[in-house]
Design an enzyme around this catalytic site. Structure first.
Site, PDB file in Angstrom:
ATOM      1  N   GLN A 129       0.838  -1.198   0.000  1.00 28.02           N
ATOM      2  CA  GLN A 129       0.000   0.000   0.000  1.00 28.02           C
ATOM      3  C   GLN A 129       0.878   1.256   0.000  1.00 28.02           C
ATOM      4  OE1 GLN A 129      -1.959  -1.858   3.562  1.00 28.02           O
ATOM      5  NE2 GLN A 129      -3.779  -0.943   2.690  1.00 28.02           N
ATOM      6  N   HIS A 147      -1.078   1.559  -4.696  1.00 27.00           N
ATOM      7  CA  HIS A 147      -1.376   2.993  -4.741  1.00 27.00           C
ATOM      8  C   HIS A 147      -0.362   3.768  -5.574  1.00 27.00           C
ATOM      9  CE1 HIS A 147      -3.640   2.223  -0.715  1.00 27.00           C
ATOM     10  NE2 HIS A 147      -4.370   1.921  -1.764  1.00 27.00           N
ATOM     11  N   CYS A 155       3.376  13.771 -17.315  1.00 24.60           N
ATOM     12  CA  CYS A 155       2.718  15.000 -17.750  1.00 24.60           C
ATOM     13  C   CYS A 155       1.272  14.687 -18.116  1.00 24.60           C
ATOM     14  CB  CYS A 155       3.465  15.574 -18.946  1.00 24.60           C
ATOM     15  SG  CYS A 155       2.576  16.916 -19.762  1.00 24.60           S
ATOM     16  N   ASN A 239       2.602  -6.879  13.161  1.00 27.55           N
ATOM     17  CA  ASN A 239       2.143  -5.500  13.262  1.00 27.55           C
ATOM     18  C   ASN A 239       2.166  -5.071  14.728  1.00 27.55           C
ATOM     19  OD1 ASN A 239       1.136  -3.236  11.723  1.00 27.55           O
ATOM     20  ND2 ASN A 239      -0.782  -3.469  12.837  1.00 27.55           N
TER      21      ASN A 239
HETATM   22 ZN    ZN Z   1       4.173  17.355 -21.422  1.00 25.49          ZN
END
Ligand code: ZN
Length: 266
Positions: A129, A147, A155, A239
């Site tokens: 994650q 993610h 761009c 954990n």
């Molecule tokens: Zn560009």
């Protein structure tokens, strides 16, 4: 730190059980972890923010909370959303640079151990994650970044790829040579997960004989529901806090995962 009466460099020495560092309170659990790993042929690791805390990367939710007033008290879920990127890009990128980018972070003992397991062909996949890209930085190839990754950017006009430095060292809104806005290849709130990353991640979990879940409270959906695909024999949870998977796990270790894996040499 464990109560260790051995020599200072004892961690460099490995006992017959494959554990280093002398005695420590959860040594039995660590030995069982190693037995399970050694008996696995298709190990899959599912990780979250706790995997990277030893690299100095805080969970962005807690890190953001400390400085919320700098961002008008807006929660990170609002700022890191698709709508916010379009409506208030300057604030989005200010938050993003200050809270999401850790250019000096290095892989820790957890990343390095998982790299060794992949090289030995025991580890079939890492489902993470995290967006820090540290598993790939450690050398792992079979990584499913649910993610996305801050190390990849593009761009929004011409689709050109840009490195993290493009955003890190720009001011205001980062722009491509064509004039388009450069955005991170990170899944923002309000955006779906990448379809083929999900398919690959679910396939690995479905085919795994052992699944290690580490450094995650399993709070985030839909990633948390991926665990329901697991059909294998051994489920291990590492954990610091309780997780919803503890009840059906074969082994639960309530420690920092980097600390646990730093003990594992076998
Ligand atoms: Zn560009």
């Amino acid at each position: 730190m464990p109560e260790d009466s051995g020599p200072r460099d004892s961690r460099a020495e490995t006992g017959p059980d494959g554990l280093s560092g002398g005695s420590f309170p959860w040594a039995e659990e660590a030995a069982e972890l190693l037995r399970v790993i050694r008996g696995s042929r298709r190990l899959v690791f599912f990780g979250g923010a706790g995997v990277s805390t030893a690299s100095g990367i805080p969970d962005f939710r807690s890190a953001a909370g400390l400085y919320a007033e700098d961002f008008h008290g807006l929660p990170p879920e609002v700022i890191l959303s698709r709508d916010f990127l379009f409506l208030q890009p300057e604030t989005f990128f200010r938050f993003y640079r200050e809270r999401m980018l850790y250019p000096d972070a290095k892989p820790n003992a957890a990343h390095r151990y998982l790299y060794r397991l992949e090289k030995r062909d025991v580890l079939r996949g890492i489902v993470t994650q995290n967006v820090d890209g540290l598993h790939r930085a450690a050398g792992n190839i079979r990584v499913y970044e649910l993610h996305g990754s801050v190390r990849e950017n593009h761009c929004m006009e011409c689709n050109a790829s840009w490195p993290m430095e493009k955003i890190l060292f720009s001011e205001g809104i980062p722009r491509c040579e064509c004039g388009g806005v450069v955005r991170p290849d990170v899944v923002l709130y309000g955006e779906p997960l990448e379809k083929y990353v999900c398919i690959g991640a679910r396939r690995e979990i479905t085919n795994a004989d052992t699944l290690i879940v580490a450094g995650t409270s399993l709070a985030a959906e839909p990633a948390a529901s991926f665990l329901n695909d697991f059909r294998g024999k051994k489920l291990i949870v590492i954990n610091r806090e309780e997780t919803p998977a503890d009840g059906r796990a074969n082994l639960v270790i309530r420690e920092d995962v980097a600390e646990v894996f730093s003990r594992c040499s076998g």
